[in-house]
Design an enzyme around this catalytic site. Structure first.
Site, PDB file in Angstrom:
ATOM      1  N   ASP A 114       0.861  -1.173   0.000  1.00  0.00           N
ATOM      2  CA  ASP A 114       0.000   0.000   0.000  1.00  0.00           C
ATOM      3  C   ASP A 114       0.906   1.234   0.000  1.00  0.00           C
ATOM      4  OD1 ASP A 114      -2.117   1.722  -0.078  1.00  0.00           O
ATOM      5  OD2 ASP A 114      -3.169   0.870   1.631  1.00  0.00           O
TER       6      ASP A 114
HETATM    7  C1  NOJ Z   1      -3.919   4.073   0.111  1.00  0.00           C
HETATM    8  C2  NOJ Z   1      -5.129   3.206   0.279  1.00  0.00           C
HETATM    9  O1  NOJ Z   1      -5.051   2.510   1.506  1.00  0.00           O
HETATM   10  C3  NOJ Z   1      -5.323   2.203  -0.830  1.00  0.00           C
HETATM   11  O2  NOJ Z   1      -6.585   1.599  -0.683  1.00  0.00           O
HETATM   12  C4  NOJ Z   1      -5.192   2.842  -2.171  1.00  0.00           C
HETATM   13  O3  NOJ Z   1      -5.368   1.888  -3.180  1.00  0.00           O
HETATM   14  C5  NOJ Z   1      -3.808   3.494  -2.277  1.00  0.00           C
HETATM   15  N1  NOJ Z   1      -3.686   4.493  -1.245  1.00  0.00           N
HETATM   16  C6  NOJ Z   1      -3.588   4.121  -3.626  1.00  0.00           C
HETATM   17  O4  NOJ Z   1      -4.360   5.244  -3.775  1.00  0.00           O
END
Ligand code: NOJ
Length: 726
Positions: A265
């Protein structure tokens, strides 16, 4: 390109080229205008300019023209002709805004969720996206956590079914096909269980809890052929997911056979340092690579340290090669080596914008999601009196707003989504009077705290036949980093409802929210309550039709609504305790002194304008023919004069086992449409798999014994019978 060719390509790559493939950056690093805000903090990257052209993928860049131009620039500079992979958060619609996933879960209609994802894929693909960071399939039990809106709820089985529908919807038969996207399931694992519901907080669970509740939906995605997996921010067994070897190497790859790439993530590799399991940048890179995080999103520890780690003998180059191979295989599977644009096409993109079929689908899906929580004869409105005589008051901050999309709405253009507009369109003869329509401030601060406004609203609506209170929480106060400790409506929304109730006219509350809210305080003041969620583009139209009675509510809760925050977690499938509360005034039992154990509204609950009668409940053993141990069936009759839909739910409870079992678990459901007087017989097959659990030997097992088999209309309203299976 075949695997051999990919191996050949890997063998030609320099270490920097390899590490570039394992790095994902926002497109503005690559010279594109930011078209979406950053979805996380910006950290020091220490990027060397010459590395930028080696980066293998971007996140949240949108637009066919922009992404084609970016791909062109990239390909002109790519020594080996390796295309960029464009990824994005297309979570509940792209140009067309669908209901938030928590609402789509409430539909209990996997086919509709699949359709929403299919349309999102088409619109995203035409815009040049190759992969979506969806579905988010974290099991959620704590409405304080803002991201419950991205999940389909508190049940592992329902989440698994919905997850598979989403993966099918995005990817179709093959994500390479026109109009399809690769899908990335997230957040692996157990991101939905942060302590106290505070985002990014610690998660710590027994393995049984993980195996039976939190992991199944990710596995379901893998079984459905999901292309990629994203790690979560949290710890699992006290190791952050992105550095968790057990999670990725043992469970995901070894046990589940997942072969695609794993992406961290946003900055989660970097955060292993902040978590305190890596002393520095080099250790963060090594631990995450060794654990199996192939792509690092929005930090650069792989690029900064990879070469030295390998040359100093601290990291086996085979680990890097394996990760690179997975990334290239995904690019190849999407056909990007032959056609780096994939489906990016300005004309097609424009054609799909506001496409009537997509709009219709948004409505058809939205109509299935709201949950009627209470109805003391006031709804549907068209039963009240002839429309030309009806005077309807509509009050509250969601009366006229189109901010009803929920977090992760990519298309933020204003649209015709407001409730009042739709009501006026649908009831041209009725008279509407509005009051207190100012929008909520940040963090649902009061619409206005001037008591006079409430007095004025009461005066304005005094002669109305019925009053609709359009209340809730800000769309922006849901989603990532939107945890709350107070789940009540803001003070003056509650006071407004109370004052309007004082007029003696029926009050209907329509709730706009991305999580179960604490609505106990308004319940007695409302004659009807419709949980409207955030329904996206068709919000107004769907809610108006449901209120009027042009459509019949059929959503069922997939997250229990607590009486109070103090009860959380209050999911229906809790473990049995040694001292269960039996409703008696006993002291030393598992109960609160000041509150019921039961939620205000349980999982699976939802009313309809129709009435359904259940009869002929029967369970029979079938002696393990074709893996089926028993069959359960029940008849459902629509005994009203309104066509409607009923969701029949199958729950099972294992009476005695090696480890404690939940009081009940959903194992099947069927949504039926029944005409007045129509009867349907619903039957379910009960298999060994449904009766098995994670035991002390750390495996799923089936044990003969007694099982309670339950069928009914919600987790709290079932008929039950006990059978012995030998
Ligand atoms: C953080 C988020 O937790 C995740 O769900 C998302 O896909 C990513 N950022 C990318 O934007």
């Amino acid at each position: 390109m075949n695997s051999e060719k990919i191996n050949e390509l890997v063998s030609q790559m320099t270490i920097t080229e390899k590490l570039g493939q394992l790095t994902q950056l926002a497109p503005f690093f690559l010279g594109m205008d930011p078209t979406m805000d950053l979805t996380g903090p910006m950290n020091e990257m220490n990027l060397k300019p010459e590395w930028i052209k080696e980066v293998g993928s971007t996140l949240n860049g949108f637009g066919a023209r922009e992404l084609k131009a970016l791909q062109d620039r990239h390909m002109a500079n790519s020594r080996l002709g390796i295309p960029l992979l464009f990824m994005a958060d297309i979570v509940h619609g792209y140009k067309t805004g669908f209901p938030i996933p928590l609402a789509m879960g409430s539909s209990f209609e996997p086919a509709l969720y699949e359709r929403a994802c299919e349309i999102s894929a088409k619109e995203g693909a035409a815009s040049g996206i190759h992969l979506t960071f969806a579905p988010m399939t974290d099991l959620v039990r704590d409405p304080r956590w803002g991201r419950v809106m991205e999940s389909t709820g508190e049940d592992a089985y329902l989440n698994s079914v919905m997850t598979q529908a989403a993966v099918r919807g995005y990817q179709g038969q093959n994500p390479r096909d026109k109009g399809r996207l690769a899908s990335c399931v997230k957040h692996f694992a157990a991101y939905g269980a942060p302590w106290g519901g505070r985002d990014y907080n610690t998660v710590d669970q027994s393995e049984g809890m993980l195996r039976e509740y939190y992991l199944p939906a990710y596995k379901a995605a893998v079984d459905a052929g999901v292309a990629m997996v994203m790690t979560s921010f949290n710890t699992v067994k006290r190791v952050p997911a992105s550095a968790n070897k057990w999670l990725m190497r043992d469970v995901l790859r070894e046990e589940w056979g997942f072969e695609g790439p794993v992406i961290s993530d946003y900055a989660a590799v970097d955060e292993t340092i902040t978590h305190g399991i890596a002393a520095d940048s080099a250790e963060a890179a090594r631990k995450c690579l060794e654990a199996g995080t192939d792509i690092e999103m929005m930090s650069s520890h792989y690029l900064v340290n990879g070469e030295a780690l390998v040359s100093e003998g601290k990291l086996d180059i085979a680990i890097i090669d394996e990760a690179v191979r997975r990334v290239l295989e995904l690019k190849n599977a999407l056909g990007l080596f032959e056609n780096p644009y994939k489906d990016a096409d300005e004309a097609w993109e424009a054609e799909l914008l506001n496409h009537p079929e997509h709009k219709r689908a948004a409505y058809e899906i939205a109509i299935e999601c709201p949950v009627l929580l209470k109805n003391e004869g006031v709804l549907p409105l068209n039963n009240l009196k002839p429309e030309d005589k009806l005077k309807i008051g509509v009050a509250g901050p969601f009366t006229g707003t189109d901010r009803v999309m929920g977090s992760w709405a990519v298309n933020r253009e204003s649209g015709d989504r407001s409730l009042i507009q739709a009501l006026r369109n649908q009831m041209p003869q009725a008279e509407f009077i509005t009051a207190m329509t100012g929008e909520l401030g940040p963090l649902q601060a009061d619409i206005t705290d001037v008591p006079d406004e409430i007095d004025a609203a009461v005066e304005r609506l005094r002669d109305c036949d019925v009053i609709i209170a359009a209340v809730g929480e800000n769309s922006e106060d849901t989603g990532e980093s939107a945890s709350k400790t107070i789940l009540r409506l803001s003070g003056n929304q509650e006071r407004m409802i109370h004052a309007l109730h004082g007029l003696g006219k029926p009050v209907v509350a329509v709730l706009f929210c991305g999580r179960p809210m604490e609505i106990g305080p308004i319940l007695a003041d409302c004659d009807a309550v419709l949980q409207g969620w955030f329904l996206g583009d068709a919000s107004g139209a769907a809610l108006a039709d449901l209120l009027i009675g042009k459509a019949n509510p059929s959503g069922r809760l997939t997250m229990s609504i607590p009486v109070s925050v103090g009860q959380i977690p209050v999911h229906y499938n809790a473990f049995r305790t040694g001292r269960p509360y039996r409703g008696l005034h006993e002291r030393y039992v598992s109960r609160y002194l000041d509150c019921d154990n039961e939620p205000l509204f349980p999982f699976g609950y939802g009313l309809s304008y129709s009435e359904f009668a259940y009869s002929d409940f029967m369970v029979e053993k079938t002696g393990n023919s074709d893996g089926v141990l028993a069959k359960a069936r029940i008849s459902v009759t629509n005994i009203s004069n309104v066509p409607g839909k009923e969701t029949v739910q199958l729950y099972i409870h294992d009476v005695a086992a090696q480890v404690v079992r939940p009081v009940k678990e959903l194992k099947g459901f069927r949504k039926l449409e029944l005409q007045p007087g129509e009867t349907a017989v619903v039957s379910f097959e009960i298999t060994k798999e449904m009766l098995s659990y994670w035991n002390e030997e750390r495996e799923f097992c089936f044990e003969p014994g007694a099982f309670d088999i339950m069928l009914g209309r919600s987790s709290a309203d079932v008929e039950s019978t006990r059978i012995w299976i030998g």
